[in-house]
Design a protein around this motif. Structure first.
Motif, PDB file in Angstrom:
ATOM      1  N   ALA A   1       5.107  28.974  -8.387  1.00 55.33           N
ATOM      2  CA  ALA A   1       4.141  28.011  -7.891  1.00 55.33           C
ATOM      3  C   ALA A   1       4.646  26.740  -8.088  1.00 55.33           C
ATOM      4  N   LEU A   2       5.117  26.478  -9.225  1.00 51.31           N
ATOM      5  CA  LEU A   2       5.764  25.139  -9.633  1.00 51.31           C
ATOM      6  C   LEU A   2       7.260  24.812  -8.740  1.00 51.31           C
ATOM      7  N   LYS A   3       7.928  26.207  -8.640  1.00 47.86           N
ATOM      8  CA  LYS A   3       9.035  25.841  -7.893  1.00 47.86           C
ATOM      9  C   LYS A   3       8.581  25.662  -6.404  1.00 47.86           C
ATOM     10  N   ALA A   4       7.528  26.320  -6.049  1.00 49.94           N
ATOM     11  CA  ALA A   4       7.055  26.301  -4.661  1.00 49.94           C
ATOM     12  C   ALA A   4       6.610  24.825  -4.549  1.00 49.94           C
ATOM     13  N   ARG A   5       5.721  24.583  -5.602  1.00 49.21           N
ATOM     14  CA  ARG A   5       5.139  23.322  -5.597  1.00 49.21           C
ATOM     15  C   ARG A   5       6.222  22.368  -5.624  1.00 49.21           C
ATOM     16  N   GLN A   6       6.967  22.416  -6.664  1.00 48.01           N
ATOM     17  CA  GLN A   6       8.298  21.629  -6.513  1.00 48.01           C
ATOM     18  C   GLN A   6       8.833  21.362  -4.966  1.00 48.01           C
ATOM     19  N   ALA A   7       9.156  22.353  -4.646  1.00 46.12           N
ATOM     20  CA  ALA A   7       9.752  22.560  -3.376  1.00 46.12           C
ATOM     21  C   ALA A   7       8.877  21.890  -2.169  1.00 46.12           C
ATOM     22  N   ALA A   8       7.413  22.464  -2.245  1.00 45.82           N
ATOM     23  CA  ALA A   8       6.657  21.844  -1.368  1.00 45.82           C
ATOM     24  C   ALA A   8       6.449  20.140  -1.617  1.00 45.82           C
ATOM     25  N   GLU A   9       6.460  19.904  -3.044  1.00 40.10           N
ATOM     26  CA  GLU A   9       6.388  18.704  -3.348  1.00 40.10           C
ATOM     27  C   GLU A   9       7.457  17.789  -2.765  1.00 40.10           C
ATOM     28  N   GLU A  10       8.741  18.489  -3.174  1.00 36.11           N
ATOM     29  CA  GLU A  10       9.955  17.650  -2.625  1.00 36.11           C
ATOM     30  C   GLU A  10       9.613  17.545  -1.341  1.00 36.11           C
ATOM     31  N   LYS A  11       9.345  18.956  -0.664  1.00 39.37           N
ATOM     32  CA  LYS A  11       9.417  18.581   0.854  1.00 39.37           C
ATOM     33  C   LYS A  11       8.305  17.741   1.376  1.00 39.37           C
ATOM     34  N   ALA A  12       7.322  17.512   0.481  1.00 39.74           N
ATOM     35  CA  ALA A  12       6.030  16.795   0.896  1.00 39.74           C
ATOM     36  C   ALA A  12       6.734  15.163   0.578  1.00 39.74           C
TER      37      ALA A  12
ATOM     38  N   PRO B   1       0.776  -1.197  -0.071  1.00 40.06           N
ATOM     39  CA  PRO B   1       0.061   0.156   0.035  1.00 40.06           C
ATOM     40  C   PRO B   1       0.883   1.251   0.060  1.00 40.06           C
ATOM     41  N   ALA B   2       2.105   1.080   0.210  1.00 40.25           N
ATOM     42  CA  ALA B   2       2.970   2.426   0.322  1.00 40.25           C
ATOM     43  C   ALA B   2       2.965   3.106  -0.883  1.00 40.25           C
ATOM     44  N   PRO B   3       3.372   2.804  -2.027  1.00 43.16           N
ATOM     45  CA  PRO B   3       3.218   3.493  -3.461  1.00 43.16           C
ATOM     46  C   PRO B   3       2.035   4.310  -3.689  1.00 43.16           C
ATOM     47  N   PRO B   4       0.903   4.159  -3.431  1.00 43.38           N
ATOM     48  CA  PRO B   4      -0.254   4.830  -3.960  1.00 43.38           C
ATOM     49  C   PRO B   4      -0.288   6.337  -3.495  1.00 43.38           C
ATOM     50  N   PRO B   5       0.343   6.851  -2.410  1.00 41.50           N
ATOM     51  CA  PRO B   5       0.297   8.101  -2.166  1.00 41.50           C
ATOM     52  C   PRO B   5       0.793   8.960  -3.145  1.00 41.50           C
ATOM     53  N   LYS B   6       1.870   8.624  -3.577  1.00 42.41           N
ATOM     54  CA  LYS B   6       2.572   9.422  -4.827  1.00 42.41           C
ATOM     55  C   LYS B   6       1.860  10.074  -5.961  1.00 42.41           C
ATOM     56  N   PRO B   7       0.912   9.110  -6.565  1.00 41.70           N
ATOM     57  CA  PRO B   7       0.318   9.486  -7.458  1.00 41.70           C
ATOM     58  C   PRO B   7      -0.830  10.541  -7.098  1.00 41.70           C
ATOM     59  N   ALA B   8      -1.321  10.557  -6.107  1.00 39.77           N
ATOM     60  CA  ALA B   8      -2.199  11.261  -5.251  1.00 39.77           C
ATOM     61  C   ALA B   8      -1.851  12.564  -4.884  1.00 39.77           C
ATOM     62  N   ALA B   9      -0.575  12.910  -4.852  1.00 45.76           N
ATOM     63  CA  ALA B   9       0.132  14.252  -4.787  1.00 45.76           C
ATOM     64  C   ALA B   9       0.121  14.983  -5.958  1.00 45.76           C
ATOM     65  N   GLU B  10       0.378  14.257  -7.236  1.00 44.15           N
ATOM     66  CA  GLU B  10       0.514  15.026  -8.467  1.00 44.15           C
ATOM     67  C   GLU B  10      -0.825  15.284  -9.296  1.00 44.15           C
ATOM     68  N   ALA B  11      -1.656  14.655  -8.824  1.00 46.80           N
ATOM     69  CA  ALA B  11      -2.921  14.842  -9.604  1.00 46.80           C
ATOM     70  C   ALA B  11      -3.546  16.269  -9.411  1.00 46.80           C
ATOM     71  N   PRO B  12      -3.451  17.041  -8.560  1.00 45.96           N
ATOM     72  CA  PRO B  12      -4.089  18.065  -8.584  1.00 45.96           C
ATOM     73  C   PRO B  12      -3.704  19.268  -9.617  1.00 45.96           C
ATOM     74  N   ALA B  13      -2.260  19.093  -9.798  1.00 49.54           N
ATOM     75  CA  ALA B  13      -1.617  19.995 -10.963  1.00 49.54           C
ATOM     76  C   ALA B  13      -2.585  20.463 -12.285  1.00 49.54           C
ATOM     77  N   PRO B  14      -2.720  19.181 -13.090  1.00 52.39           N
ATOM     78  CA  PRO B  14      -3.122  19.544 -14.412  1.00 52.39           C
ATOM     79  C   PRO B  14      -4.574  20.453 -14.760  1.00 52.39           C
ATOM     80  N   PRO B  15      -5.489  20.555 -13.765  1.00 51.78           N
ATOM     81  CA  PRO B  15      -6.660  21.281 -13.919  1.00 51.78           C
ATOM     82  C   PRO B  15      -6.472  22.768 -14.134  1.00 51.78           C
ATOM     83  N   LYS B  16      -5.339  23.036 -13.527  1.00 54.63           N
ATOM     84  CA  LYS B  16      -4.912  24.571 -13.459  1.00 54.63           C
ATOM     85  C   LYS B  16      -4.880  25.346 -15.025  1.00 54.63           C
ATOM     86  N   ALA B  17      -3.877  24.570 -15.817  1.00 56.94           N
ATOM     87  CA  ALA B  17      -3.635  24.897 -17.084  1.00 56.94           C
ATOM     88  C   ALA B  17      -4.647  25.564 -18.126  1.00 56.94           C
ATOM     89  N   PRO B  18      -5.961  24.977 -18.116  1.00 55.08           N
ATOM     90  CA  PRO B  18      -6.800  25.621 -19.354  1.00 55.08           C
ATOM     91  C   PRO B  18      -7.569  26.755 -18.883  1.00 55.08           C
TER      92      PRO B  18
END
Lengths: 229, 286
Positions: free
Chosen positions: B123-134, B83-100
């Motif tokens: 945001a990306l950076k932050a997000r990346q950083a956040a993501e990284e952090k996360a 069950p450990a892997p699933p959390p990763k995809p969940a963190a990336e999913a919110p990104a795409p809806p912003k672009a359109p």
């Protein structure tokens, strides 16, 4: 346990299990054997003693001893004297008696002396030969007695076999073994008896020859004395 | 001394006693020779029985069971890891809806775009950083969780093991209690059965050795006999209960049984019970 089937063939067991006639035969043979051995030993001692006494007497007599002294010694111990000593004593006694009577011819004196010696000789020989006939009887008859016991025992064994449906050797073997003990006993009694009988008759014959020779020679000596007297 | 005493009354001492003793001696010697010299005893060599035993009829030792369940908990513990892997995809999913949403107005759009670009980059950076952090957090959390899980699993495993062990022990104790009786009984039964079988074989061998088969016997006929025995093994009586059809052979078997008396009986009383006072005996020639 069925005694017929037992394989215990100990000697005592066999003898005790034998039929009554066989047991009687065995007892008879044991008795005959004991008695014949007893006589064998008695005769052995008697003949040894007779030979020793005869040797000693001949040695003394032909050694030139005084006849009167010898006569006195022998008549003093007649009971324990040897055969030849007794013949000498009887002849010398008769000779002295006849010589003391007047008017006796030399041939008359010598005849009387010879008769006295011959009588003693016969009696001594009879003593030596006593019981020898028993040994001869045991030697010749006991094998037949034993054989009778054996035949009887085997007969009984085979009679017992006839009542059994299936005959095996194991059923007759003990009976035959016990029966054969009777033959063995007969032979055990007979063989020593025959051997000792033959040997003793031979020894007695030789002793008798010596005594007869002595009688002749002593007669000659006495005859010379009658002439001299 | 009477000179007239006739020679016929003369005696001569005869060693009668000595001769008698010697005669008895000769017979005693001969009897001894017969008794000891000749082997009158027909001693049939006793059949030597050899039982080949691989091992004793063993009852599985009760202690051996508990250790086996122990390896089982491991498969149970392993599944929590996937069950450990699933959390990763969940963190990336919110990104795409912003672009359109950014493509509708030109100017604004461009500035906005730039801004948005910058924002986005930030945001990306932050997000990346956040993501990284996360991600790092997640990783840390993951690690912690894993460690916890592992610990828990191990704890569980240990508990399970202990439980199993305890259960095993308890069961073993219970089993041991019950099994001790059962085992003792069954072992005894097995031992008795073994002894009985062994003595049946011995008796058969002895009887067979004593059987003289009739020459006209064909095949392998079976004779059943009822043998009555004394406690010492001596044969009291033999009775044919089922004939082979060949009376000579029946006779031979009965004789063989009688001849085999005493039969070899076990010393054990329980085992002996199968033989005394009656023994049903089945005999085959081969």
């Amino acid at each position: 346990m069925n005694p017929e089937l037992s394989q215990d063939l100990s000697l005592l067991h066999l003898i005790l299990n034998a039929s009554v006639p066989v047991q009687i035969v065995m007892a008879l043979l044991v008795g005959a054997s004991l008695l014949s051995w007893w006589f064998i030993f008695i005769k052995m001692f008697a003949l040894k003693r007779a030979q020793r006494a005869t040797d000693a007497f001949e040695h003394e007599f032909w050694g030139g001893a005084d006849l009167n002294l010898m006569f006195k010694r022998v008549s003093a111990e007649r009971d324990e004297a040897g055969e030849m000593e007794r013949i000498f004593e009887a002849g010398f006694r008769e000779f002295m008696k006849l010589k003391q009577q007047a008017g006796m011819s030399a041939s008359f004196i010598m005849d009387g002396t010879r008769r006295a010696m011959r009588a003693t000789y016969q009696r001594e020989l009879d003593g030596l030969e006593s019981h020898l006939s028993f040994l001869a009887t045991v030697g010749s008859v006991s094998p037949y007695v034993g054989l009778f016991g054996t035949v009887w025992g085997i007969m009984i064994a085979f009679l017992g076999l006839s009542s059994v449906a299936q005959a095996t050797l194991a059923q007759v073997a003990p009976g035959i073994a016990e029966a054969l003990i009777a033959t063995a006993m007969g032979l055990f009694a007979a063989i020593p008896a025959v051997i000792s009988y033959n040997r003793y008759t031979h020894d007695i014959d030789r002793l008798a020859n010596r005594m007869e020779s002595f009688m002749e020679e002593f007669s000659n000596i006495l005859q010379r004395q009658t002439k001299a007297a | 001394m009477n000179p007239r005493r006739d020679a016929r009354f003369l005696t001569r001492s005869v060693p009668r006693f000595r001769a008698g003793v010697l005669a008895l001696g000769v017979h005693a010697a001969f009897a001894l020779l017969l008794v000891f010299g000749v082997s009158w005893q027909v001693q049939q060599p006793a059949p030597v029985m050899v039982d080949v035993w691989d091992a004793l009829p063993s009852i599985p030792p009760p202690r051996a069971a508990p250790p086996q369940p122990a390896p089982e908990p491991e498969p149970d513990v392993a599944p929590p890891e996937p069950p450990a892997p699933p959390p990763k995809p969940a963190a990336e999913a919110p990104a795409p809806p912003k672009a359109p949403d950014l493509a509708l107005e030109k100017r604004k759009a461009e500035e906005e775009k730039k801004r948005a670009e910058a924002e986005r980059q930030e945001a990306l950076k932050a997000r990346q950083a956040a993501e990284e952090k996360a991600r790092a957090d997640a990783a840390r959390a993951e690690e912690a969780r894993k460690a916890r899980e592992k610990q828990a699993a191990e704890q569980q495993k240990r508990d399970l093991l202990r439980q199993f062990e305890e259960e095993g022990l308890q069961r073993a104790e219970q089993e041991a209690g019950l099994a001790a009786q059962a085992a003792a009984a069954s072992r005894r039964q097995a031992a008795v059965a073994g002894v009985v079988a062994q003595h049946i074989a011995m008796i058969s061998a002895k009887v067979r050795g004593n059987t003289r088969l009739p020459p006209d016997l064909t095949g392998n006929p079976e004779v059943r006999c009822l043998v009555k025995l004394l406690p010492t093994g001596e044969v009291r009586s033999v009775q044919v209960t089922k004939s082979s059809g060949n009376p000579a052979y029946d006779d031979a078997v009965v004789r063989a049984i009688e001849k085999s008396s005493p039969l070899p009986l076990p010393d054990d009383r329980d085992a002996r019970a199968s033989f005394v006072p009656e023994l049903s005996f089945v005999h085959r020639p081969k």
